[in-house]
Enzyme design. Sequence first.
Site, mmCIF file in Angstrom:
data_model
loop_
_atom_site.group_PDB
_atom_site.id
_atom_site.type_symbol
_atom_site.label_atom_id
_atom_site.label_comp_id
_atom_site.label_asym_id
_atom_site.label_seq_id
_atom_site.Cartn_x
_atom_site.Cartn_y
_atom_site.Cartn_z
ATOM 1 N N GLU A 166 39.153 43.220 46.628
ATOM 2 C CA GLU A 166 40.502 42.659 46.802
ATOM 3 C C GLU A 166 40.454 41.145 47.012
ATOM 4 O OE1 GLU A 166 39.317 45.221 48.497
ATOM 5 O OE2 GLU A 166 40.490 46.922 47.774
ATOM 6 N N ARG A 171 27.438 50.338 45.066
ATOM 7 C CA ARG A 171 28.777 49.889 45.453
ATOM 8 C C ARG A 171 28.828 49.399 46.897
ATOM 9 N NH1 ARG A 171 33.740 48.285 43.366
ATOM 10 N NH2 ARG A 171 35.428 48.872 44.762
ATOM 11 N N GLU A 177 27.710 39.192 43.064
ATOM 12 C CA GLU A 177 27.016 38.774 41.843
ATOM 13 C C GLU A 177 27.371 39.615 40.630
ATOM 14 O OE1 GLU A 177 23.011 36.600 42.691
ATOM 15 O OE2 GLU A 177 22.773 38.695 43.308
#
Length: 428
Positions: free
Chosen positions: A60, A272, A314
Amino acid sequence: MIWRWLYSGLTRLVLPVAFGYFAWRGRREPAYRDHWRERLGFLDPVDGPALWVHAASVGEVILVTPLIEALIECYPDHRMVLTTFTPTGRAEAARRLGGRVALCYLPLDTPGATRRFLRRIGPAAGILAETELWPNLVSAAGRAGVPLVLVNASLSARSARRYRRWPVSRAATFMLTRFARIAAADRVHAERFIAAGAPARVVEVTGNLKYDRRQRPHAEAEARELRQTWQAASRPVWLAASTHDSEEAQLLETFALLRARHPKALAVMAPRHPQRFEAVAGLLARAGWQYARRSRRDPVDDRTDIVLVDTIGELEMLYALADVAFVGGSLAPGVGGHNVIEPAAVGCVFTTGPHVAEWRDAMAPMIEAGGAAIARDFCDVADITAGWLEDPDTRQAARQRLAATVAIHRGALGRTVQLLKEVISTSC
């Protein structure tokens, strides 16, 4: 309302549990032990006019960065306050925006913490990214006269069904009717918000801000340089991005199949969630792969099979580096996939698994362009990836069509800024 009284009481009761969780997470991620006072709304008052933006975590923060930059340009006399909920989000915000914004954590959703937070900031408007709905925060904003806007508003089909069930439906209607505007990512999400209780007059389709994400300066140059450093200029590079614990073992099987057709292939695995980096490292070691850790800047040479990306921030550069990518959260049900616009924006052809319900519409033109595919399982991921690697001319043409597809859908940023100007002008 009885449910609000019960909810507020419950939030007070679970405060010790919340801080216990932060302490537990702090054993592996020390940043969770910092700034606890902010979690209760205790922060330095903001002098002068302010605008407040909330972005829960890293994704976000990346999404709203161009929006914040546009608002800084439009309102140079306002102090920008950006809240996050996770330390990784806060760190990414500091890296991208530096001293241009005031950073703090969103307070826990107790009546007192939310009142203190809004009183000390005194924002002209509150801008929340995607689906951040907190009853006490929304209620406190209403009492303080702070108009709230939900930007890039999205509501999954599963959440939409849940919001229609009692008593959640009462809470959803209470919150959604108190937003000044809801800027929906697309028509489907707009209809879901209206079905969940949002007044149709406040819902507007402004488009998906993910299409308007500006590429980080020098990302492609950094990707080329890193590929040279890894001695991978002539090696096929496959990126497995945003992977989950239900996927990594399957993706190692995918890589084994890929290696049978492309023996020199190098895999790059980017989990993740940062708290899982050590677990994935253990999985790679047990499977017998020669791997390098990005955080330690381990050397990568011809003997390296896999690079473990145990860093954050990254992914954009890695998509620019890869020949073919896999977007995670999609091999097993329950997650629904992750951002497929990100690889497409840099022209990286990619596959997903079959569980991408929330991204199928976005993927349709990408699939038509020949640069994306929904695989049936991990074997199919290997087969599709190997095919792309064996046909560089087709892959290059697909890269160009992908980038063009993303460009067609841009414009959400300008429409969202215009909507925010209308709201802010009424509160100043």
